[in-house]
Design an enzyme around this catalytic site. Structure first.
Site, PDB file in Angstrom:
ATOM      1  N   HIS A   1     -23.170  15.670   2.626  1.00 31.09           N
ATOM      2  CA  HIS A   1     -23.078  16.188   1.535  1.00 31.09           C
ATOM      3  C   HIS A   1     -21.987  16.982   1.385  1.00 31.09           C
ATOM      4  CE1 HIS A   1     -24.120  17.300  -2.864  1.00 31.09           C
ATOM      5  NE2 HIS A   1     -24.193  18.530  -2.406  1.00 31.09           N
TER       6      HIS A   1
ATOM      7  N   ALA B   1      -5.766 -10.241   6.273  1.00 38.45           N
ATOM      8  CA  ALA B   1      -5.065  -9.990   7.394  1.00 38.45           C
ATOM      9  C   ALA B   1      -6.091  -9.798   8.405  1.00 38.45           C
ATOM     10  CB  ALA B   1      -4.326  -8.618   7.239  1.00 38.45           C
TER      11      ALA B   1
ATOM     12  N   LYS C   1       0.860  -1.285   0.116  1.00 38.19           N
ATOM     13  CA  LYS C   1      -0.149   0.105  -0.075  1.00 38.19           C
ATOM     14  C   LYS C   1       1.147   1.202  -0.133  1.00 38.19           C
ATOM     15  CE  LYS C   1      -2.499  -2.676  -0.605  1.00 38.19           C
ATOM     16  NZ  LYS C   1      -2.294  -4.162  -0.337  1.00 38.19           N
TER      17      LYS C   1
ATOM     18  N   GLY D   1      -0.126 -14.331 -13.354  1.00 38.36           N
ATOM     19  CA  GLY D   1      -1.399 -14.283 -12.380  1.00 38.36           C
ATOM     20  C   GLY D   1      -1.714 -12.931 -12.080  1.00 38.36           C
TER      21      GLY D   1
ATOM     22  N   GLY E   1      -0.796 -17.244  -6.023  1.00 38.19           N
ATOM     23  CA  GLY E   1      -1.278 -17.783  -4.895  1.00 38.19           C
ATOM     24  C   GLY E   1      -0.293 -18.171  -3.993  1.00 38.19           C
TER      25      GLY E   1
ATOM     26  N   VAL F   1      -4.864 -10.588  -7.104  1.00 36.27           N
ATOM     27  CA  VAL F   1      -4.741  -9.380  -6.146  1.00 36.27           C
ATOM     28  C   VAL F   1      -3.435  -8.671  -6.387  1.00 36.27           C
ATOM     29  CG1 VAL F   1      -5.825  -8.166  -4.348  1.00 36.27           C
ATOM     30  CG2 VAL F   1      -6.221 -10.512  -4.740  1.00 36.27           C
TER      31      VAL F   1
HETATM   32  P1  FAD Z   1       1.333 -14.256   8.196  1.00 38.00           P
HETATM   33  O1  FAD Z   1       1.255 -12.800   8.147  1.00 38.00           O
HETATM   34  O2  FAD Z   1       2.109 -14.761   7.219  1.00 38.00           O
HETATM   35  O3  FAD Z   1       2.267 -14.521   9.705  1.00 38.00           O
HETATM   36  C1  FAD Z   1       2.647 -15.721   9.809  1.00 38.00           C
HETATM   37  C2  FAD Z   1       3.898 -15.478  10.749  1.00 38.00           C
HETATM   38  O4  FAD Z   1       4.411 -16.790  11.174  1.00 38.00           O
HETATM   39  C3  FAD Z   1       5.016 -15.233   9.642  1.00 38.00           C
HETATM   40  O5  FAD Z   1       5.526 -13.958  10.171  1.00 38.00           O
HETATM   41  C4  FAD Z   1       6.221 -16.260   9.777  1.00 38.00           C
HETATM   42  O6  FAD Z   1       7.340 -16.009   9.652  1.00 38.00           O
HETATM   43  C5  FAD Z   1       5.947 -17.037  11.003  1.00 38.00           C
HETATM   44  N1  FAD Z   1       6.251 -18.216  11.355  1.00 38.00           N
HETATM   45  C6  FAD Z   1       5.915 -19.421  10.051  1.00 38.00           C
HETATM   46  N2  FAD Z   1       6.047 -20.665  10.817  1.00 38.00           N
HETATM   47  C7  FAD Z   1       6.601 -20.567  12.059  1.00 38.00           C
HETATM   48  C8  FAD Z   1       7.282 -21.100  12.990  1.00 38.00           C
HETATM   49  N3  FAD Z   1       7.127 -22.663  12.887  1.00 38.00           N
HETATM   50  N4  FAD Z   1       7.744 -20.738  13.986  1.00 38.00           N
HETATM   51  C9  FAD Z   1       7.601 -19.427  14.313  1.00 38.00           C
HETATM   52  N5  FAD Z   1       7.046 -18.473  13.345  1.00 38.00           N
HETATM   53  C10 FAD Z   1       6.702 -18.843  12.122  1.00 38.00           C
HETATM   54  N6  FAD Z   1      -4.375  -8.672   3.226  1.00 38.00           N
HETATM   55  C11 FAD Z   1      -5.083  -7.888   3.479  1.00 38.00           C
HETATM   56  O7  FAD Z   1      -6.321  -8.221   4.096  1.00 38.00           O
HETATM   57  N7  FAD Z   1      -5.305  -6.719   2.930  1.00 38.00           N
HETATM   58  C12 FAD Z   1      -4.044  -6.249   1.787  1.00 38.00           C
HETATM   59  O8  FAD Z   1      -4.033  -5.343   1.550  1.00 38.00           O
HETATM   60  C13 FAD Z   1      -3.100  -7.411   1.790  1.00 38.00           C
HETATM   61  N8  FAD Z   1      -1.900  -7.171   0.864  1.00 38.00           N
HETATM   62  C14 FAD Z   1      -0.892  -8.157   0.337  1.00 38.00           C
HETATM   63  C15 FAD Z   1      -0.232  -7.999  -0.258  1.00 38.00           C
HETATM   64  C16 FAD Z   1       0.790  -8.792  -0.713  1.00 38.00           C
HETATM   65  C17 FAD Z   1       2.075  -8.647  -1.441  1.00 38.00           C
HETATM   66  C18 FAD Z   1       0.674 -10.254  -0.076  1.00 38.00           C
HETATM   67  C19 FAD Z   1       1.543 -11.260  -0.203  1.00 38.00           C
HETATM   68  C20 FAD Z   1      -0.421 -10.388   0.959  1.00 38.00           C
HETATM   69  C21 FAD Z   1      -1.427  -9.497   1.419  1.00 38.00           C
HETATM   70  N9  FAD Z   1      -2.363  -9.656   2.174  1.00 38.00           N
HETATM   71  C22 FAD Z   1      -3.321  -8.538   2.348  1.00 38.00           C
HETATM   72  C23 FAD Z   1      -2.391 -10.925   2.683  1.00 38.00           C
HETATM   73  C24 FAD Z   1      -2.261 -10.918   4.148  1.00 38.00           C
HETATM   74  O9  FAD Z   1      -0.798 -10.363   4.268  1.00 38.00           O
HETATM   75  C25 FAD Z   1      -2.320 -12.169   4.861  1.00 38.00           C
HETATM   76  O10 FAD Z   1      -3.634 -12.472   4.766  1.00 38.00           O
HETATM   77  C26 FAD Z   1      -2.006 -12.354   6.484  1.00 38.00           C
HETATM   78  O11 FAD Z   1      -0.548 -11.632   6.728  1.00 38.00           O
HETATM   79  C27 FAD Z   1      -2.075 -13.565   6.934  1.00 38.00           C
HETATM   80  O12 FAD Z   1      -1.828 -13.528   8.384  1.00 38.00           O
HETATM   81  P2  FAD Z   1      -1.319 -14.619   9.317  1.00 38.00           P
HETATM   82  O13 FAD Z   1      -1.266 -14.113  10.823  1.00 38.00           O
HETATM   83  O14 FAD Z   1      -2.373 -15.734   9.124  1.00 38.00           O
HETATM   84  O15 FAD Z   1       0.078 -14.951   8.606  1.00 38.00           O
HETATM   85  P1  NAI Z   2      -4.524 -14.696  -6.286  1.00 38.11           P
HETATM   86  O1  NAI Z   2      -5.086 -16.168  -5.700  1.00 38.11           O
HETATM   87  O2  NAI Z   2      -5.416 -13.402  -5.919  1.00 38.11           O
HETATM   88  O3  NAI Z   2      -4.367 -14.705  -7.628  1.00 38.11           O
HETATM   89  C1  NAI Z   2      -3.520 -15.870  -8.142  1.00 38.11           C
HETATM   90  C2  NAI Z   2      -4.018 -15.622  -9.854  1.00 38.11           C
HETATM   91  O4  NAI Z   2      -3.112 -16.271 -10.369  1.00 38.11           O
HETATM   92  C3  NAI Z   2      -5.346 -16.324 -10.136  1.00 38.11           C
HETATM   93  O5  NAI Z   2      -5.992 -15.630 -10.850  1.00 38.11           O
HETATM   94  C4  NAI Z   2      -4.935 -17.541 -10.813  1.00 38.11           C
HETATM   95  O6  NAI Z   2      -5.999 -18.082 -11.625  1.00 38.11           O
HETATM   96  C5  NAI Z   2      -3.470 -17.520 -11.597  1.00 38.11           C
HETATM   97  N1  NAI Z   2      -2.683 -18.484 -11.833  1.00 38.11           N
HETATM   98  C6  NAI Z   2      -2.404 -19.547 -10.845  1.00 38.11           C
HETATM   99  N2  NAI Z   2      -1.788 -20.451 -11.543  1.00 38.11           N
HETATM  100  C7  NAI Z   2      -1.667 -19.856 -12.810  1.00 38.11           C
HETATM  101  C8  NAI Z   2      -0.578 -20.396 -13.859  1.00 38.11           C
HETATM  102  N3  NAI Z   2       0.272 -21.268 -13.887  1.00 38.11           N
HETATM  103  N4  NAI Z   2      -0.628 -19.581 -15.017  1.00 38.11           N
HETATM  104  C9  NAI Z   2      -1.175 -18.333 -14.858  1.00 38.11           C
HETATM  105  N5  NAI Z   2      -2.049 -17.932 -14.019  1.00 38.11           N
HETATM  106  C10 NAI Z   2      -1.987 -18.714 -12.953  1.00 38.11           C
HETATM  107  O7  NAI Z   2      -3.337 -14.675  -5.636  1.00 38.11           O
HETATM  108  P2  NAI Z   2      -1.999 -13.739  -5.434  1.00 38.11           P
HETATM  109  O8  NAI Z   2      -2.184 -12.500  -6.235  1.00 38.11           O
HETATM  110  O9  NAI Z   2      -0.708 -14.423  -5.542  1.00 38.11           O
HETATM  111  O10 NAI Z   2      -2.104 -13.231  -3.814  1.00 38.11           O
HETATM  112  C11 NAI Z   2      -2.130 -14.201  -2.901  1.00 38.11           C
HETATM  113  C12 NAI Z   2      -2.942 -13.780  -1.821  1.00 38.11           C
HETATM  114  O11 NAI Z   2      -2.657 -12.695  -1.003  1.00 38.11           O
HETATM  115  C13 NAI Z   2      -4.627 -13.346  -2.324  1.00 38.11           C
HETATM  116  O12 NAI Z   2      -5.193 -14.537  -2.135  1.00 38.11           O
HETATM  117  C14 NAI Z   2      -4.923 -12.574  -1.253  1.00 38.11           C
HETATM  118  O13 NAI Z   2      -5.803 -13.134  -0.412  1.00 38.11           O
HETATM  119  C15 NAI Z   2      -3.697 -12.237  -0.712  1.00 38.11           C
HETATM  120  N6  NAI Z   2      -3.618 -10.444  -1.348  1.00 38.11           N
HETATM  121  C16 NAI Z   2      -4.718  -9.764  -0.642  1.00 38.11           C
HETATM  122  C17 NAI Z   2      -4.430  -8.567  -0.931  1.00 38.11           C
HETATM  123  C18 NAI Z   2      -5.568  -7.667  -0.778  1.00 38.11           C
HETATM  124  O14 NAI Z   2      -6.243  -7.719   0.237  1.00 38.11           O
HETATM  125  N7  NAI Z   2      -5.853  -6.384  -1.371  1.00 38.11           N
HETATM  126  C19 NAI Z   2      -3.378  -7.758  -1.849  1.00 38.11           C
HETATM  127  C20 NAI Z   2      -2.456  -8.919  -2.040  1.00 38.11           C
HETATM  128  C21 NAI Z   2      -2.464 -10.160  -1.983  1.00 38.11           C
END
Ligand code: FAD
Ligand code: NAI
Length: 474
Positions: A453, A329, A60, A189, A280, A192
């Site tokens: 408004h 998250a 973000k 992909g 994914g 998102v």
């Molecule tokens: P994580 O955040 O993955 O935290 C798990 C933690 O556990 C990690 O720090 C890991 O190191 C630790 N861990 C793992 N195994 C062990 C172990 N055995 N011992 C100790 N520690 C361990 N979601 C949103 O809602 N809004 C967004 O805008 C958004 N943007 C995203 C953008 C990107 C690029 C990505 C990749 C994800 C995004 N997400 C977003 C998804 C969001 O980041 C995740 O859904 C969220 O972080 C999940 O929270 P969690 O606590 O389940 O796991």
């Molecule tokens: P995603 O599930 O959103 O998208 C993955 C895309 O890749 C899908 O459209 C799928 O059809 C495509 N795909 C899969 N295999 C493929 C292949 N072999 N060739 C071509 N296309 C293929 O997963 P993404 O973008 O990796 O994000 C992971 C997760 O992180 C999301 O599911 C989301 O929950 C979380 N996230 C959330 C955000 C938010 O809330 N704003 C921002 C970024 C991530």
């Protein structure tokens, strides 16, 4: 002597650290362990998980900077602001992003301290059940806990036989940490991450091509919204190709070439400076020693849980990305609070039907509840109220006429079943719909509420009025 806690949380992401804080607030002695490689100035793993370190927050921050850059280059002149041609300083953009991440991740250590949660630096894994306790290893230490919450999150899924070096072939970590603008950026992909990261790097000058396997764009979103989004993103210059079959990918230290078959069966190749693989994410369960204690995982490695996040083992719970459901998250945090409250004998609650989804592109996309295609498939009779931002005074004043609010309500009861927004600040506007749906409101309820408004929220009001065919401004 082993350390003993009422609750040990494995993983310090938005699921884990929130669960640990809530457990401590409820009177449990709680600890949270974390083992990621993102070391803080003390050399300890940073808290905040994927979300704060390499997910929600850094993405973000980059989206914001790149949006300002695009506005400065393309929108300012139309509003009478002359600034010449702006230049992007990628290291400065990255440094600002890192600053935001540092501030937030170190803040979480402070939050744990304030809430009397013990932070344990180290990898957590199960050892055995010993009487009333679960015995675990955290790093080299032995820890005993009456209850365990697995909150180990997820990691990027990679393509087979394509190593990620995070320089030429990147996952989310490399995508967020590029030191320069690639001339040509390929993304596999169109989910998102593909759309958000594609937007960032397109705005600052990359030529972006996104290759997606599925035939329908954003199949999980309401298809009205998806169609509008595809039209707008294409106009912005994102080259999104749907229905492709990825073939061989060759990468060296300068570029990457992707062979693929297009939707209509043509053999194509795409050469780019860099590639983001965003297809994914997989759950982090491989290092838990789950098999030693019989913790049940599904075929894809997710921890199996019921609606209350209980696993098959007594006193072992699992939340967030490591279990079923959307990888978000706020969903992880909600589950963390629910579990802590259930452990305390309270009525923990997580309404999976009102979890909002947001994609932080421009315009933003946000929704809650059922899509129109889901209602059709379920045979539910519904009515639709739609309000374009083109007819909203605030949106026009902001120079943001794109998109609309679409409300779906039950034809019989008028109860709101889904709200879908594409437009400026959709991420904030969706909260009103979430509150309404959480309280079981009808479109009539929102229609009767006075909205300030001129605000964008008037578009939500008008969509509610439109459900009853009595919109006033469209
Ligand atoms: P994580 O955040 O993955 O935290 C798990 C933690 O556990 C990690 O720090 C890991 O190191 C630790 N861990 C793992 N195994 C062990 C172990 N055995 N011992 C100790 N520690 C361990 N979601 C949103 O809602 N809004 C967004 O805008 C958004 N943007 C995203 C953008 C990107 C690029 C990505 C990749 C994800 C995004 N997400 C977003 C998804 C969001 O980041 C995740 O859904 C969220 O972080 C999940 O929270 P969690 O606590 O389940 O796991
Ligand atoms: P995603 O599930 O959103 O998208 C993955 C895309 O890749 C899908 O459209 C799928 O059809 C495509 N795909 C899969 N295999 C493929 C292949 N072999 N060739 C071509 N296309 C293929 O997963 P993404 O973008 O990796 O994000 C992971 C997760 O992180 C999301 O599911 C989301 O929950 C979380 N996230 C959330 C955000 C938010 O809330 N704003 C921002 C970024 C991530």
């Amino acid at each position: 002597m082993s350390k003993q806690f009422d609750v040990l949380v494995i993983g310090g992401g938005p699921g884990g650290y929130v669960a640990a804080i809530r457990a401590s607030q409820l009177g449990f002695s709680a600890a949270c362990c974390e083992s990621n490689p993102y070391a803080d100035p003390k050399g300890e793993p940073r808290l905040g998980g994927t979300c704060l370190n390499v997910g929600c927050i850094p993405s973000k921050a980059l989206l914001h900077t790149s949006h300002l850059f695009e506005e400065a280059g393309h929108a300012f002149a139309g509003q009478g602001i002359k600034i010449g041609t702006p230049e992007i300083d990628v290291p400065a953009m990255k440094a600002r992003k890192d600053g935001v991440v540092n501030q937030l991740t170190s803040g979480i250590k402070g939050l744990l301290k304030k809430n009397k949660v013990t932070f344990l630096a180290g990898h957590g894994s199960f050892v055995a059940k010993e009487g009333d306790f679960w015995k675990l290893k955290v790093g080299e230490e032995e820890v005993l806990a009456k209850q365990v919450i697995v909150a180990t999150g997820s990691k990027a899924r990679h393509l087979p036989n394509l190593p990620v070096d995070n320089k030429i072939v990147m996952d989310n970590e490399g995508a967020l940490n590029q030191e320069s603008v690639p001339q040509k950026l390929a993304i596999i992909g169109a989910g998102v991450i593909g759309l958000e990261m594609g937007s960032v790097w397109r705005r600052v000058g990359a030529e972006v091509t996104i290759l997606e396997a599925m035939p329908d764009f954003l199949a999980v979103a309401d298809q009205d919204v998806a169609k509008e989004a595809l039209k707008l993103f294409t106009k912005q210059g994102l080259n999104i190709q749907m229905g492709v079959k990825i073939g061989e990918i060759k990468a060296d230290d300068k570029s990457v070439t992707i062979a693929y078959e297009s939707k209509d069966g043509q053999a194509e190749t795409l050469t780019a400076d860099r590639l983001i693989v965003s297809i994914g994410r997989n759950p982090n369960t491989d290092g838990l020693n789950a098999e030693a204690v019989g913790l049940q995982l599904d075929a894809r490695g997710f921890v199996e849980v019921n609606g209350h996040c209980q696993t098959n083992l007594p006193g072992v719970w699992a939340i967030g990305d490591v279990v079923r459901g959307p990888m978000l998250a706020h969903k992880a945090s909600e589950e963390g609070v629910m579990v802590a409250e259930l452990m305390a004998g309270q009525a923990g609650h997580c309404n999976f039907d009102t979890i909002p989804f947001v994609i932080y592109t421009a315009p933003e996309i946000a929704w809650v509840g059922k899509t129109e295609q889901q209602l059709k498939a379920d045979g539910v009779a519904y009515k639709v109220g739609k309000m374009p931002f083109m007819a909203n005074g605030r949106a026009l004043g902001m120079g943001e006429p794109n998109g609309f609010v679409k409300m779906l309500a039950c034809a019989q009861t008028d109860r709101i079943l889904g709200v879908h927004i594409i437009g400026v600040n959709a991420s904030e506007l969706i909260s009103e719909a979430v509150v309404a749906m959480e309280f079981g409101a009808a479109s009539e309820d929102l229609a009767r509420i006075c909205h300030a408004h001129p605000t964008l929220s008037e578009a939500v009001h008008e969509a509610a009025l439109a459900c009853d065919k009595r919109a006033l401004h469209f």
